[in-house]
Design a protein around this motif. Structure first.
Motif, short mmCIF file in Angstrom:
data_model
loop_
_atom_site.label_atom_id
_atom_site.label_comp_id
_atom_site.label_asym_id
_atom_site.label_seq_id
_atom_site.Cartn_x
_atom_site.Cartn_y
_atom_site.Cartn_z
N ALA A 110 -113.92 -24.06 -3.04
CA ALA A 110 -114.22 -22.67 -2.71
C ALA A 110 -113.47 -22.21 -1.46
N LYS A 111 -113.12 -23.19 -0.60
CA LYS A 111 -112.42 -22.86 0.65
C LYS A 111 -110.95 -23.27 0.61
N ASN A 112 -110.51 -23.79 -0.55
CA ASN A 112 -109.11 -24.22 -0.68
C ASN A 112 -108.73 -25.22 0.41
N THR A 113 -109.64 -26.11 0.72
CA THR A 113 -109.45 -27.02 1.84
C THR A 113 -109.77 -28.45 1.44
N VAL A 114 -108.93 -29.35 1.92
CA VAL A 114 -109.19 -30.78 1.79
C VAL A 114 -109.37 -31.35 3.19
N TYR A 115 -110.30 -32.31 3.29
CA TYR A 115 -110.64 -32.90 4.57
C TYR A 115 -110.37 -34.39 4.56
N LEU A 116 -109.98 -34.90 5.72
CA LEU A 116 -109.84 -36.34 5.90
C LEU A 116 -110.69 -36.70 7.12
N GLN A 117 -111.84 -37.31 6.86
CA GLN A 117 -112.71 -37.77 7.92
C GLN A 117 -112.28 -39.17 8.33
N MET A 118 -111.94 -39.33 9.59
CA MET A 118 -111.42 -40.60 10.09
C MET A 118 -112.39 -41.15 11.13
N ASN A 119 -112.98 -42.28 10.82
CA ASN A 119 -113.93 -42.93 11.72
C ASN A 119 -113.37 -44.28 12.18
N SER A 120 -113.96 -44.81 13.22
CA SER A 120 -113.56 -46.12 13.75
C SER A 120 -112.05 -46.19 13.93
N LEU A 121 -111.51 -45.19 14.55
CA LEU A 121 -110.06 -45.11 14.70
C LEU A 121 -109.52 -46.23 15.57
N LYS A 122 -108.32 -46.65 15.22
CA LYS A 122 -107.64 -47.74 15.92
C LYS A 122 -106.30 -47.22 16.46
N PRO A 123 -105.76 -47.86 17.49
CA PRO A 123 -104.45 -47.43 17.99
C PRO A 123 -103.38 -47.42 16.91
N GLU A 124 -103.47 -48.31 15.95
CA GLU A 124 -102.48 -48.35 14.88
C GLU A 124 -102.61 -47.19 13.90
N ASP A 125 -103.63 -46.37 14.05
CA ASP A 125 -103.75 -45.15 13.24
C ASP A 125 -102.93 -44.01 13.84
N THR A 126 -102.37 -44.21 15.01
CA THR A 126 -101.56 -43.18 15.66
C THR A 126 -100.35 -42.84 14.79
N ALA A 127 -100.22 -41.57 14.47
CA ALA A 127 -99.15 -41.11 13.58
C ALA A 127 -99.23 -39.60 13.43
N VAL A 128 -98.20 -39.06 12.82
CA VAL A 128 -98.28 -37.67 12.34
C VAL A 128 -98.83 -37.73 10.92
N TYR A 129 -99.86 -36.97 10.68
CA TYR A 129 -100.53 -36.97 9.38
C TYR A 129 -100.13 -35.72 8.60
N TYR A 130 -99.74 -35.94 7.34
CA TYR A 130 -99.30 -34.88 6.47
C TYR A 130 -100.21 -34.77 5.25
N CYS A 131 -100.55 -33.54 4.88
CA CYS A 131 -101.22 -33.33 3.61
C CYS A 131 -100.20 -32.88 2.58
N ALA A 132 -100.50 -33.19 1.32
CA ALA A 132 -99.57 -32.88 0.25
C ALA A 132 -100.34 -32.57 -1.02
N ALA A 133 -99.72 -31.76 -1.88
CA ALA A 133 -100.36 -31.35 -3.12
C ALA A 133 -99.51 -31.78 -4.31
N ASP A 134 -100.19 -32.34 -5.29
CA ASP A 134 -99.54 -32.84 -6.52
C ASP A 134 -100.07 -32.03 -7.69
N SER A 135 -99.18 -31.35 -8.39
CA SER A 135 -99.62 -30.51 -9.51
C SER A 135 -99.80 -31.28 -10.80
N GLY A 136 -99.50 -32.56 -10.79
CA GLY A 136 -99.69 -33.39 -11.98
C GLY A 136 -101.12 -33.88 -12.09
N VAL A 137 -101.41 -34.52 -13.21
CA VAL A 137 -102.73 -35.09 -13.41
C VAL A 137 -102.91 -36.28 -12.49
N TRP A 138 -104.00 -36.30 -11.74
CA TRP A 138 -104.24 -37.38 -10.78
C TRP A 138 -104.36 -38.71 -11.52
N ASN A 139 -103.68 -39.69 -10.98
CA ASN A 139 -103.69 -41.01 -11.60
C ASN A 139 -103.64 -42.05 -10.49
#
Length: 126
Positions: A74-103
């Protein structure tokens, strides 16, 4: 189709962040949605993805049990909840959309994603 990611920032190890990605210009419910990340000096890697219905998800082993995807069609939004973060999670995070059937066998392949957001920086301090 445009994707706008937000929610990144600086957090201490063990903390949490929630990333959001708003999709505009297309039929949101028709897209499988994924998150990828790229750390300095490394290749971009798959983090997780969620199917069009929101009922199916897949995660990289490195984040399984700590990160959770959800989507609000309804909000055209996807969320990524990240818990227990570690230093190795440091990065640039990108969202992406796939118009194909999810597999689950193909959803980790970034070349299959049609549209990408601009990325949001996540920095986890030790």
């Amino acid at each position: 189709v445009q994707l706008q990611a937000s929610g990144g920032g600086l957090v201490q190890a063990g903390g949490s962040l929630r990333l959001s990605c708003i999709v505009s210009g297309g039929t949101f419910s028709s897209f499988g949605l994924g998150w990828f990340r790229q750390a300095p000096g490394k290749e971009r890697e798959f983090v997780g993805s969620i199917s069009q219905s929101g009922l199916l998800e897949k995660y990289a082993n490195s984040v399984k049990g700590r990160f959770t995807l959800s989507r609000d069609n309804a909000k055209n939004t996807v969320y990524l909840q990240m818990n227990s973060l570690k230093p190795e999670d440091t990065a640039v995070y990108y969202c992406a959309a796939d118009s194909g059937v999810w597999n689950p066998g193909r959803t980790t392949r970034e070349l299959l994603y049609d549209y990408w957001g601009q990325g949001t920086q996540v920095t986890v301090s030790s």
